[in-house]
Design a protein around this motif. Structure first.
Motif, PDB file in Angstrom:
ATOM      1  N   UNK A 255      35.955  30.461  30.026  1.00 37.88           N
ATOM      2  CA  UNK A 255      36.854  29.953  28.977  1.00 37.88           C
ATOM      3  C   UNK A 255      38.246  30.562  29.125  1.00 37.88           C
ATOM      4  N   UNK A 256      38.303  31.856  29.363  1.00 33.96           N
ATOM      5  CA  UNK A 256      39.585  32.552  29.442  1.00 33.96           C
ATOM      6  C   UNK A 256      40.289  32.290  30.776  1.00 33.96           C
ATOM      7  N   UNK A 257      39.514  32.032  31.815  1.00 34.76           N
ATOM      8  CA  UNK A 257      40.125  31.619  33.083  1.00 34.76           C
ATOM      9  C   UNK A 257      40.865  30.291  32.878  1.00 34.76           C
ATOM     10  N   UNK A 258      40.205  29.365  32.165  1.00 36.42           N
ATOM     11  CA  UNK A 258      40.850  28.081  31.871  1.00 36.42           C
ATOM     12  C   UNK A 258      42.101  28.282  31.014  1.00 36.42           C
ATOM     13  N   UNK A 259      41.987  29.145  30.026  1.00 35.14           N
ATOM     14  CA  UNK A 259      43.133  29.377  29.143  1.00 35.14           C
ATOM     15  C   UNK A 259      44.328  29.911  29.930  1.00 35.14           C
ATOM     16  N   UNK A 260      44.072  30.795  30.884  1.00 33.28           N
ATOM     17  CA  UNK A 260      45.150  31.326  31.704  1.00 33.28           C
ATOM     18  C   UNK A 260      45.800  30.258  32.559  1.00 33.28           C
ATOM     19  N   UNK A 261      44.996  29.394  33.152  1.00 33.29           N
ATOM     20  CA  UNK A 261      45.538  28.303  33.963  1.00 33.29           C
ATOM     21  C   UNK A 261      46.289  27.293  33.100  1.00 33.29           C
ATOM     22  N   UNK A 262      45.780  27.026  31.902  1.00 35.69           N
ATOM     23  CA  UNK A 262      46.474  26.112  30.992  1.00 35.69           C
ATOM     24  C   UNK A 262      47.862  26.648  30.634  1.00 35.69           C
TER      25      UNK A 262
END
Length: 692
Positions: A255-262
């Motif tokens: 979830x946080x990997x996605x948030x960083x990329x977003x």
């Protein structure tokens, strides 16, 4: 209550009394209370009230399938109308009630046509969920909009408008490239359906179909540290040992990997919009049309800027593609568990394409797009059979998630659906304790049966052994004379990463061993701590444990320096350097072998040959006689066909050395022996070389 009961297509009645025995029994509606607590029954929600102030007050055909029970039934053809289309507007005030999902059509419905036009079949009960949770746009509709605009990647067009995938498009996320719901950039490959574990693969395996809540108790069977749904954001399994968003944290949940990329993508879009499109852009997830003109260029939208009339309109094709993927990731709040790796690829590629046009590109060196090889579901090793729909039995053991367990249990393989990489259950027979299968001695393509003495290494050897051997090459050649271009001869591809066969050398006979020559057997590294696969390689990341190597090879500072290791001061390749790493000795001899192959093919056989390591069948007819494979030559029907036994043997060993990139460490001197013998057999100059 009565309104909701009627909407559900049921009646309410008091229980019969003794005084009135003729009174019919009350109808009991299963799961009624659960349904009433769900979003599907929330009659006050925007999803069902959006059209209340419209004129006329109806749910239009384009929306009724998912925002009205009668509209959904209309789409299915339950009402006798044409299936696959909503034929008319539907009344407001409806919700998604019982009969929407429980009717004569849904009980047999097993497939769904996605917005891309691709039909996904064999779904079972989740097909009824996927009709609405699929989004409304796709790669193809974005491409069509760009084609209609007729402008290049960085030209603003009034014909372009934002394409909104819509909301909760979990099926598009879950099925990845099989549905093409995200914007997939041409030339890149993408993950397919995210397969969880047996029993947790469909919508209603993980969600209560009536309350829509996550079945958390099922998650905790494996994820024992999960106590709430919010804890699901912290999940990160051992197959995800790369840093996707480049922040240095390899322990944060997907979830946080996605948030960083977003976050990075939105910043890139803002930079691009200001620099290239000439209009600053901002985003508000709660307000249509989501992207607005950031008039003051602050990077944040103020209250007055979040207005329909201030919607962003300076779209270029490149910006539209990136914005579509950004919205796709945001509007599926469960993307991290539905298909996180697919969304990671969409976000990563969107950042990369914006980098092509902005003055100061984002530094992506620390970011990673895909997992280590076993879990890289987007790669050719797993996507090769998508068009066919099945991986044949001859390939399934190593290229499907369930192939190895089946082979260990039954000793055979059958065809299987394509997989999205290997899974935990491929190697682990218990997903709570994570114990591994006890692999017995392994039979190699040569017929040799090898026991490493370690069950875990035997597990690896089942796949990392190649698919051909000295035996199969000799069988194909038969009685043909060395320089005869015999009928039926073809290139035998030993396959890839055959480290096990390299390691056991003459015992496995994986590379071609010439008659009358002696070859080294098993390469004994040194002591018991560094002789098994997992002693040297991370079992999930697959990378070499460089820090462990440095305990003996003190000069090592990083993985690249592994190529410099050598202890035998012999100039094998004849270039006068006795101290270069064994890797470089093999590299030179591989180059000499290829030159010998080309000289022999042209001068002896009159058939020039060229090689491309990335294109099957690897060896091609060099029609231009320039020594390389030109684009027009790298096609399957131009595969080299003028084989003689001598050429075949040499080409086989060349491919073996090329396709085991770690051969210098696995059994370097064995590989040098096979290269030396191939060069010599082809008439190459070995006068300055030394054969181990």
């Amino acid at each position: 209550m009565l309104v909701l009961l009627l909407a559900a297509g049921v009646a309410s009645a008091a229980p019969p009394t003794q005084e009135d025995p003729a009174e019919p029994a009350a109808v009991q509606v299963p799961f009624l209370e659960e349904w009433m607590s769900s979003g599907h029954a929330d009659a006050a929600a925007e999803a069902f009230t959006h059209w209340n102030e419209e004129d006329p007050q109806v749910v239009p055909e384009a929306c009724a399938k998912c925002h009205s029970s009668t509209g959904y039934q209309d789409f299915l053809g339950v009402d006798g109308s044409e299936a696959g289309v909503v034929n008319a507007p539907h009344p407001i005030g409806a919700v998604v009630d019982c009969v929407a999902c429980h009717n004569d059509v849904t009980v047999t419905k097993t497939s769904v046509v996605m917005p891309s036009g691709i039909e996904i079949t064999g779904l079972g009960a989740e097909a009824r969920c996927m009709e609405c949770h699929q989004g409304r746009e796709s790669k193809f509709s974005v491409d069509q909009a760009i084609a209609d605009a007729g402008v290049d990647a960085d030209t603003v067009s009034e014909e372009l408008g934002f394409k909104n995938i819509h909301y909760f498009a979990a099926a598009a996320t879950k099925y990845g490239t099989l549905a093409k719901g995200g914007y997939e950039f041409d030339g890149n490959s993408y993950d397919a359906m995210f397969a969880h574990v047996d029993g947790y693969e469909t919508c209603d395996d993980c969600h209560n179909s009536h309350t829509l809540e996550i079945k958390l108790e099922g998650c905790t069977e494996c994820h024992t540290d999960v106590a709430s749904t919010d804890d699901l954001k912290d999940i990160r399994m051992a197959g995800s040992e790369v840093d996707y968003n480049g922040n240095g944290d390899l322990e944060e949940g997907i979830y946080y990997e996605l948030a960083g990329l977003q976050e990075t993508l939105l910043a890139s879009m803002q930079t691009y919009a200001a620099e290239v499109a000439g209009t600053p852009i901002g985003y508000d997830s709660a307000s249509y049309p989501y992207f607005f003109v950031d008039a003051d260029g602050s990077g944040e939208l103020e209250e007055g800027e979040v207005a329909f009339d201030n919607g962003f309109a300076a779209w270029t094709p490149r910006l539209l593609q990136a914005a579509y993927n950004y919205q796709t990731s945001v509007k599926d709040p469960g993307a991290y568990t539905h298909g996180g790796k697919y969304v990671i690829q969409l976000l990563y590629d969107s950042i990369a394409t914006l980098n092509e046009a902005i003055a100061e590109p984002v530094d992506m060196t620390a970011m990673r797009r895909i997992d280590a090889g076993h879990f890289a579901g987007s790669e050719e090793a797993f996507r090769h059979w998508d068009a066919e729909g099945a991986v044949p039995g001859s390939c399934a053991k190593c290229h499907t998630a369930g192939g190895l367990p089946l082979a260990l249990a039954e000793g055979v393989n059958i065809s299987a659906p394509p997989s999205n990489g290997l899974e935990c259950a491929t190697c682990h027979n218990d997903l709570v304790e994570f114990t591994r299968y006890e692999a017995k001695p392994v039979k190699f393509p040569s017929g040799a049966v090898i026991d490493s003495g370690d069950a875990d290494t035997n597990l690896c050897l089942n796949c990392h052994q190649g698919r051909e051997s000295t035996v199969s090459v000799n069988r194909l050649i038969g009685d043909a004379e060395p320089d005869e271009q015999a009928e039926g001869l073809r290139f035998l591809n030993p396959h890839y990463f055959a480290a096990g066969a390299t390691r056991w050398g003459a015992e496995a006979m994986g590379a071609y061993q010439y008659e009358g020559k002696e070859y080294l057997g098993f390469f004994d590294h040194g002591d018991g701590d560094v002789n098994q696969c997992a002693d040297c390689h991370s079992v999930h990341g697959l990378e070499v444990k460089v820090e462990d190597c440095a305990e003996c090879h003190e000069e090592l500072e990083d993985g690249a320096m592994l190529q410099d290791i050598r202890y035998t001061l012999t100039d094998f390749d004849g270039d006068g350097d006795e101290e270069e790493g064994l890797y470089y000795e093999i590299e030179t001899m591989t180059e000499v072998l290829f030159a010998a192959l080309q000289t022999y093919a042209a001068d002896t056989l009159g058939a020039p040959i060229a090689y491309d390591s990335h294109s099957y069948p690897y060896f091609f007819a060099d029609t231009n006689a320039n020594g390389v494979v030109d684009p027009e030559e790298a096609v399957s029907d131009n595969g080299f066909s003028g084989w003689s036994p001598r050429l075949l043997r040499g080409a086989y060993n060349y491919q073996w050395a090329t396709k085991d990139p770690g051969s210098y460490a696995h059994n370097g001197q064995y590989i040098i022996q096979t290269l030396y013998d191939s060069i010599e057999d082809l008439g190459g100059d070995v006068a300055a070389m030394t054969r181990p």
